[in-house]
Write a protein that holds these residues in place. Sequence first.
Motif, PDB file in Angstrom:
ATOM      1  N   LEU A  74       0.826  -1.199   0.000  1.00 19.63           N
ATOM      2  CA  LEU A  74       0.000   0.000   0.000  1.00 19.63           C
ATOM      3  C   LEU A  74       0.865   1.255   0.000  1.00 19.63           C
ATOM      4  O   LEU A  74       1.701   1.448   0.876  1.00 19.63           O
ATOM      5  CB  LEU A  74      -0.916   0.002   1.223  1.00 19.63           C
ATOM      6  CG  LEU A  74      -2.062   1.017   1.175  1.00 19.63           C
ATOM      7  CD1 LEU A  74      -3.076   0.635   0.102  1.00 19.63           C
ATOM      8  CD2 LEU A  74      -2.752   1.126   2.528  1.00 19.63           C
ATOM      9  N   ASP A  92      -0.768   4.483  -0.869  1.00 23.72           N
ATOM     10  CA  ASP A  92      -1.637   5.647  -0.697  1.00 23.72           C
ATOM     11  C   ASP A  92      -2.847   5.234   0.124  1.00 23.72           C
ATOM     12  O   ASP A  92      -3.638   4.387  -0.306  1.00 23.72           O
ATOM     13  CB  ASP A  92      -2.063   6.150  -2.080  1.00 23.72           C
ATOM     14  CG  ASP A  92      -2.763   7.508  -2.035  1.00 23.72           C
ATOM     15  OD1 ASP A  92      -3.144   7.935  -0.936  1.00 23.72           O
ATOM     16  OD2 ASP A  92      -2.943   8.124  -3.103  1.00 23.72           O
ATOM     17  N   LEU A  93      -2.990   5.823   1.318  1.00 22.15           N
ATOM     18  CA  LEU A  93      -4.127   5.546   2.191  1.00 22.15           C
ATOM     19  C   LEU A  93      -4.815   6.864   2.526  1.00 22.15           C
ATOM     20  O   LEU A  93      -4.224   7.739   3.158  1.00 22.15           O
ATOM     21  CB  LEU A  93      -3.664   4.853   3.474  1.00 22.15           C
ATOM     22  CG  LEU A  93      -4.753   4.559   4.519  1.00 22.15           C
ATOM     23  CD1 LEU A  93      -5.815   3.625   3.961  1.00 22.15           C
ATOM     24  CD2 LEU A  93      -4.139   3.983   5.796  1.00 22.15           C
ATOM     25  N   LEU A 108       4.352   2.857   2.141  1.00 20.04           N
ATOM     26  CA  LEU A 108       3.352   3.916   2.279  1.00 20.04           C
ATOM     27  C   LEU A 108       4.009   5.285   2.114  1.00 20.04           C
ATOM     28  O   LEU A 108       4.968   5.613   2.805  1.00 20.04           O
ATOM     29  CB  LEU A 108       2.682   3.822   3.651  1.00 20.04           C
ATOM     30  CG  LEU A 108       1.448   4.704   3.849  1.00 20.04           C
ATOM     31  CD1 LEU A 108       0.311   4.258   2.945  1.00 20.04           C
ATOM     32  CD2 LEU A 108       0.994   4.684   5.310  1.00 20.04           C
ATOM     33  N   LEU A 141      -0.396   9.405   3.657  1.00 19.83           N
ATOM     34  CA  LEU A 141      -1.299   9.036   4.742  1.00 19.83           C
ATOM     35  C   LEU A 141      -2.175  10.238   5.055  1.00 19.83           C
ATOM     36  O   LEU A 141      -1.704  11.255   5.562  1.00 19.83           O
ATOM     37  CB  LEU A 141      -0.512   8.630   5.994  1.00 19.83           C
ATOM     38  CG  LEU A 141      -1.351   8.301   7.239  1.00 19.83           C
ATOM     39  CD1 LEU A 141      -2.237   7.092   6.998  1.00 19.83           C
ATOM     40  CD2 LEU A 141      -0.447   8.081   8.452  1.00 19.83           C
ATOM     41  N   LEU A 147       7.280   8.007   4.219  1.00 24.15           N
ATOM     42  CA  LEU A 147       6.084   8.839   4.199  1.00 24.15           C
ATOM     43  C   LEU A 147       6.432  10.269   3.793  1.00 24.15           C
ATOM     44  O   LEU A 147       7.206  10.941   4.471  1.00 24.15           O
ATOM     45  CB  LEU A 147       5.419   8.834   5.578  1.00 24.15           C
ATOM     46  CG  LEU A 147       4.381   7.743   5.807  1.00 24.15           C
ATOM     47  CD1 LEU A 147       3.987   7.677   7.267  1.00 24.15           C
ATOM     48  CD2 LEU A 147       3.161   7.974   4.937  1.00 24.15           C
TER      49      LEU A 147
END
Length: 372
Positions: free
Chosen positions: A233, A235-236, A257, A260, A281
Amino acid sequence: MMIMMGRSVVVVAALAFGGFLVAAVTGCPPSDKAALMALKSSLTEPYLRIFDSWTNSDCCSGWDGVHCDPANRRVSDISLRGDSEDPIFEKAGRTGLMSGSIHPSICNLDRLTTFVLADWKSISGEIPSCLTSLSYLRILDLVGNSLSGKIPPSIGNLRRLAVLNLADNQISGEIPASLTSLSELKHLDLSGNRLTGRIPNDLGSLKMLSRALMDRNQLSGPIPSSIGRLDRLADLDLSLNRLSGQIPETVGKMRVLSVLNLGGNQLTGEIPATVLSNGGLGIVNLSRNALEGKIPDVLGPKSYMMVLDLSYNNLVGDVPRSLSAAQYVGHVDLSHNHLCGHIPAGTPPFARLEAPSFSGNDCLCGGPLPSC
């Protein structure tokens, strides 16, 4: 043996095993054409007149947005976008506007791998539940319409599905539990709908997922800790929902990731140190929650933070000095918290940050704010 019939040629090959016959098909099957014509009858597109091309006898030839598998001449791909770089839009000087609904006949196209009916603004009605019987479907993209109703409960039957994009519609109800059975899913976008209820606890079972976008809904409950198992993942985005509870520490340990966004929820507790120490990030938005405690002072030379937005929370303590140790820090917003103390001065990024990045705190001073 070759049989001549007017201008058409039908080649018939007799197989030696059991006397079976195979015919070389030159056009799409009547059942596929009938399904497309029913779909056309349920949709209205008055400006670009895309459906004017859906007239000749062979739906595999010259029908805009329709493609067939060359091996069996079955319809495999329907791709109709209302906003693209296709010359038809440039010539018309406008984006598309299509109304109507998705006819259940689409479910008769049992070799369909791609169904894109996107950005037409006014296509309404429900997603036909029978779509979940299309076992070859890999892409389902219905973004940017006015679809309502619920996500079909048996969506998990689409075991080959890699892209599910239902964003920017009016879909309601809960995220079906069966969605977590989509083992091939890479792109999930449910943003901009009216979804309620909780995010499925076992979302982390979607091991192939690279994007999970569920922002701008009415989702509630905690963020499942299983999300931390999504090793691919990148892109959350769960922003602008009603999520509560603490941010799982596992979120900060996700290896790839890079984005966020949890802003605009009702999250509480402290910011996990793993979130700010994760060098991968680059965009972190935790703004407009009820987070408390101190900002973890854990950034380091591997940190490349393009956006760090922690504004409108209940954070206390100092501005973390480790911001100056990061490889790069772009936009920073720590405003409207309860921070106190002297803002470090002179070193990047503090030398270029302006007052709005720190305004609305209890007793910050120095730097772009009045001196201590």
